[in-house]
Design an enzyme around this catalytic site. Structure first.
Site, PDB file in Angstrom:
ATOM      1  N   CYS A   1      81.075  48.715  52.162  1.00 19.99           N
ATOM      2  CA  CYS A   1      80.336  49.988  52.111  1.00 19.99           C
ATOM      3  C   CYS A   1      80.403  50.645  50.741  1.00 19.99           C
ATOM      4  O   CYS A   1      79.377  51.047  50.176  1.00 19.99           O
ATOM      5  CB  CYS A   1      80.830  50.939  53.200  1.00 19.99           C
ATOM      6  SG  CYS A   1      82.569  51.439  53.047  1.00 19.99           S
TER       7      CYS A   1
ATOM      8  N   HIS B   1      84.638  55.030  55.370  1.00 20.75           N
ATOM      9  CA  HIS B   1      83.275  54.501  55.246  1.00 20.75           C
ATOM     10  C   HIS B   1      82.442  55.444  54.396  1.00 20.75           C
ATOM     11  O   HIS B   1      82.671  56.661  54.351  1.00 20.75           O
ATOM     12  CB  HIS B   1      82.655  54.349  56.636  1.00 20.75           C
ATOM     13  CG  HIS B   1      81.363  53.580  56.648  1.00 20.75           C
ATOM     14  ND1 HIS B   1      81.292  52.234  56.366  1.00 20.75           N
ATOM     15  CD2 HIS B   1      80.075  53.973  56.886  1.00 20.75           C
ATOM     16  CE1 HIS B   1      80.042  51.820  56.445  1.00 20.75           C
ATOM     17  NE2 HIS B   1      79.291  52.863  56.758  1.00 20.75           N
TER      18      HIS B   1
ATOM     19  N   HIS C   1      73.567  52.068  54.593  1.00 22.45           N
ATOM     20  CA  HIS C   1      74.974  51.719  54.396  1.00 22.45           C
ATOM     21  C   HIS C   1      75.188  50.256  54.770  1.00 22.45           C
ATOM     22  O   HIS C   1      74.331  49.597  55.359  1.00 22.45           O
ATOM     23  CB  HIS C   1      75.878  52.625  55.243  1.00 22.45           C
ATOM     24  CG  HIS C   1      75.622  52.569  56.718  1.00 22.45           C
ATOM     25  ND1 HIS C   1      76.629  52.574  57.656  1.00 22.45           N
ATOM     26  CD2 HIS C   1      74.473  52.518  57.451  1.00 22.45           C
ATOM     27  CE1 HIS C   1      76.121  52.524  58.869  1.00 22.45           C
ATOM     28  NE2 HIS C   1      74.816  52.496  58.769  1.00 22.45           N
TER      29      HIS C   1
END
Length: 383
Positions: free
Chosen positions: A263, A317, A329
């Protein structure tokens, strides 16, 4: 998700052969110096062993922060204790610079191929070589991240050679491609963002890799680095256009290239292709830029969204907002989800773990938001 700590980098080992208040005071000072000067073991080292000898202490180890060593020695001297100093300040070798010579080089938390992948650097990325052992080098990347890379992935350089590389005419590769020889045979693959030297430039672009290999790429796939740096702008449209070229790319823990990404590696790549070097991990990226209110209507395209555990304050994240309640993402693969529960691509899991947002566009230069054109490892300072 990318929040790993490289444990081997910061350790204080205390071997006590005597006891008493002075020993405890030395231990406290070592721990205090480490906490003050090296709060994040991913970007700095302070590995010091303290041995208590009759009437004196032996300090053994290494650090990347010279001021931390000086501070520790001063503090112990103020305790009226004699010191034997055996702390090395890294880097310690003549060829302390390197340039990545593979399309993608893997960075690991230990100097072995079976160790965990923690990050990657792509062709032409300049690094500082802190030390080398058994065919591996401990390096620091332009984002300050420290990890081990196999020496086969680097072209090591001394100060003079590195300065010459920074002054040379170079291309940056704009899209994934193959480097071919004059007979059309493959020499190497190149990923977007790769930096290679100019061999000559005509209808076909002839480039030179750091390890001496050369070949040809299509002129449409490359631009002079100097032209790119002077012409690139960090704006919303460019960020979104770059991000969607990664759609469907697989997730890879530690991945930062257009082959596979985690990510935060995805965010780094998007922003790098728009001229900026970001901090490596999501838990670092949240520290930079301008804080944005935790509500959809406050978001602007290009803002980074951070997710994790609110109770523990742990970021796990990161995504980028692309407008109309949606964000892109890397989670399993690069994809788009929405913050609007009425949308088909709404993610309850992500929305419930949304911790905050940071705005990078329009913000000042910082360690975690550094223009490539201003990073001293990419270009020599102008006289």
């Amino acid at each position: 998700m990318k929040t790993i700590l490289i444990v081997l980098q910061v350790a204080v080992v205390l071997i006590v052969t005597a006891c008493g208040g002075s020993n405890e005071a030395v231990i406290a000072e070592v721990e205090s110096v480490k906490k003050e000067w090296v709060p994040d073991s991913r970007v700095a080292l302070f590995d010091v062993e303290v041995r208590f000898l009759p009437g004196q202490v032996l300090l053994v180890g290494e650090t990347t922060v010279e001021d931390a060593k000086a501070d520790l020695i001063q503090r112990i001297q103020e305790l009226q204790i004699s010191i034997i100093d055996s702390i090395s300040v890294l880097p310690i070798q003549k060829q302390k610079w390197g340039v990545t010579s593979l399309s993608v080089a893997n960075l690991r938390d230990e100097p072995r191929h079976a160790a965990q992948l923690v990050s990657q650097i792509i062709m032409g990325t300049p690094v500082q070589i802190l030390k080398s052992e058994n065919g591996w080098s401990l390096i620091q990347a332009p984002d300050h991240y420290i990890a081990w890379v196999n020496n086969s992935s680097l072209k090591a350089m001394d100060d003079e050679a590195f300065s010459a590389w920074k002054s040379s005419e170079r291309f940056i590769i704009l899209e994934d491609c193959w480097l071919l020889d004059e007979n059309g045979k493959r020499v190497s693959d190149l990923v977007k963002g790769s930096i290679v030297q100019v061999n000559n430039s005509a209808d076909e672009v002839n480039v030179l890799l750091p390890d001496g290999r050369s070949g040809i790429v299509n002129p449409k796939q490359a631009i002079l680095l100097s032209d790119w740096m002077s012409g690139i702008e960090l704006d919303q449209e460019a960020l979104v256009s770059q991000s969607v070229t990664f759609m469907g790319l697989p997730y890879l823990w530690g991945g930062t290239s257009s082959k596979a990404v985690d990510c935060s590696g995805f965010m780094k790549n998007i922003y790098f292709m728009n001229g900026y070097i970001l901090a490596r991990d999501a838990s670092q990226q949240i520290k930079y830029g301008q804080k944005v209110d935790l509500k959809i209507e406050a978001l602007q395209v290009g803002d980074l969204l951070f997710f994790g555990n609110a109770e523990k304050g742990r970021v796990t994240h990161v995504a980028m907002y692309i407008g109309d309640t949606e964000y892109i993402h890397s989670s399993g693969q690069v994809k788009i989800n929405s913050l609007d529960k009425s949308r088909e691509n709404y993610s309850e899991y992500r929305t419930s773990s949304w911790l905050g947002a940071q705005r990078y566009i329009g913000q000042g230069v910082s360690e975690g938001l550094m223009p490539v054109s201003q990073h001293s490892w990419y270009v020599n300072a102008k006289e």
